[in-house]
Scaffold this active site. Structure first.
Site, short mmCIF file in Angstrom:
data_model
loop_
_atom_site.label_atom_id
_atom_site.label_comp_id
_atom_site.label_asym_id
_atom_site.label_seq_id
_atom_site.Cartn_x
_atom_site.Cartn_y
_atom_site.Cartn_z
N ASP A 1 39.73 30.94 44.36
CA ASP A 1 40.26 30.23 43.19
C ASP A 1 41.67 30.71 42.93
O ASP A 1 42.35 31.21 43.83
CB ASP A 1 39.33 30.40 41.98
CG ASP A 1 39.22 31.86 41.50
OD1 ASP A 1 40.00 32.72 41.97
OD2 ASP A 1 38.35 32.14 40.64
N SER B 1 37.50 41.92 37.87
CA SER B 1 36.80 40.75 38.39
C SER B 1 36.67 40.73 39.90
O SER B 1 35.79 40.05 40.43
CB SER B 1 37.52 39.48 37.94
OG SER B 1 38.84 39.44 38.45
N HIS C 1 41.18 34.97 43.06
CA HIS C 1 40.23 35.80 43.80
C HIS C 1 40.08 35.35 45.24
O HIS C 1 40.15 34.16 45.55
CB HIS C 1 38.86 35.76 43.12
CG HIS C 1 38.92 36.13 41.68
ND1 HIS C 1 38.98 35.20 40.67
CD2 HIS C 1 38.94 37.34 41.08
CE1 HIS C 1 39.04 35.82 39.50
NE2 HIS C 1 39.01 37.12 39.72
#
Length: 417
Positions: free
Chosen positions: A381, A49, A384
């Protein structure tokens, strides 16, 4: 005077001929012009991600970021692009430093065959080295499948000059975080913690990792950028699991916070202090650092083995002609935290967007309003980094002269080989 007009006519005809040629071959000339500015002809990206830019958008998965506020600061203001941050990822910015111009390296899932030779992003949120990693979050593409996608792409690139071209490209590979966050340290869902101690687990991961890197080598890859894993015991998600006594909530028999996207963040480590972040030592693996040191210790074993693998592959016995660069995510993260004020960061231990303690228990909700000034936050968040943090890391690994950041050379020097 007649000769003068004749000369003007000839020049006008020449200009028109050139204009027609430019129009007819505009696409080719544009590609050639861009290539002249690029340090490498192409870039291929494999990972999770941290660098996914939309491959998960249309699959059945919780690991998706194709909704606002994700992408809220993306440059062109387009629809959410599927990046797990407020703007650009580290590889977006690294590609820019390498001379690639927008549009960015496209996601494989949304690319056209005409994109294949320039570069593709195969990364997938929740992905790991192990195929079962991230299954708790639904569909995704593990490293082996990403390599398989690249294999199919290579088969569709015209063979004339293909080997030479692929050998000059940059191959960014960043894997391992989810193999810990969404596998080893989820004992209620996976049995790897019972089957392996930390050293054995790292060895198993690295064995599979090397197998996939050598598969890329066999397909023509020669210039690798291999990213280590940051101290993920210090991300807001982990901080949210440590109670005020320093205990890991998991260790006390309470379930972890439900995360909409339980993902990874290689490249960030934070020395927590202030605003509830500096918590005391207790029994759950969280020590004076305020982080989950049990996780960080396991990551240290993995990173040490990853660096050793890079050194071995660089010696050329198995992969002659290969050049691998190891990105020291832990060191980059320490610099980010130690020099936070100089970089303009004022919030080190919580997400700009999210729910719960440290904004780390649930990732950004759809249409949630994030913090107003994203440049002040290291974390976007629970997992990340912000674009601001990504930019600092990209600049560092591209041009740093220190082997503690990029070993044995930086990315700009790798591109020049």
């Amino acid at each position: 005077m007649g000769n003068y007009h004749h000369l003007l006519l000839r020049r006008w005809i020449l200009v028109m001929v050139v204009a027609v040629a430019l129009h007819a071959h505009g696409g080719l000339l544009a590609v050639q012009a861009a290539a002249q500015k690029q340090l490498v002809p192409c870039m291929y990206i494999f990972g999770d991600s941290l660098v996914d830019n939309g491959n998960n958008n249309n699959i059945l998965s919780l690991a998706r970021a194709n909704y606002r506020p994700y992408g809220v600061d993306f440059p062109d203001g387009a629809a959410p692009p599927g990046r797990f941050t407020n703007g650009r990822t580290m590889v977006d910015l690294l590609a820019g430093l390498l001379g690639f111009q927008p549009p960015f390296i496209p996601a494989y899932a949304m690319a056209q065959p005409s994109d294949y030779a320039r570069g593709l992003n195969f990364a997938s949120g929740a992905a790991g080295v192990r195929p079962e990693t991230g299954n708790n979050l639904g569909g995704h593409y593990p490293l082996s499948e990403q390599v398989s996608h690249f294999r199919s792409v290579v088969g569709q690139i015209p063979p004339a000059g293909r080997e030479k071209r692929l050998g000059r490209c940059i191959y960014y590979v960043g894997m391992g975080s989810n193999d810990y966050l969404n596998n080893y340290f989820m004992p209620d869902y996976y049995n790897t913690a019972q089957a392996y101690d930390p050293a054995a687990y790292a060895a198993a991961l690295l064995q599979e990792y090397e197998l996939q890197l050598t598969a890329l080598y066999a397909l023509g890859a020669r210039k690798f950028v291999v990213a280590g894993v940051g101290q993920i015991g210090c991300i807001p998600y982990e901080l949210a699991r440590i109670d005020d006594d320093g205990d890991d909530d998991q260790g006390r028999g309470r379930p972890p916070p439900t995360s909409g996207i339980g993902l990874s963040i290689p490249g960030i480590t934070v020395s927590i202090g202030g605003s509830g972040g500096n918590r005391s030592t207790a029994n759950g693996g969280a020590k004076k650092s305020g982080c989950n040191d049990k996780i960080n210790s396991a990551i240290a074993i993995y990173n040490k083995g990853l660096l050793a693998m890079v050194k071995r592959l660089n010696r050329g016995q198995q992969t002659p002609g290969a050049n691998l660069v190891f990105l020291n995510a832990v060191n980059s993260g320490k610099d980010l935290a130690a020099n936070a004020a100089a970089y303009g960061f004022t919030v080190l231990d919580r997400g700009c967007c999210g729910v719960g303690r440290n904004n780390g228990q649930i990732t950004c909700l759809p249409m949630q309003r994030p913090c107003d000034d994203r440049t002040k936050y290291i974390f976007w968040d629970a997992f990340h980094p912000t674009e601001a943090a990504n930019r600092i890391i990209a600049n560092k690994v591209f041009s740093s002269s220190s082997t503690s950041d990029a070993y044995p050379i930086n990315v700009s020097r790798l591109a020049a080989i």
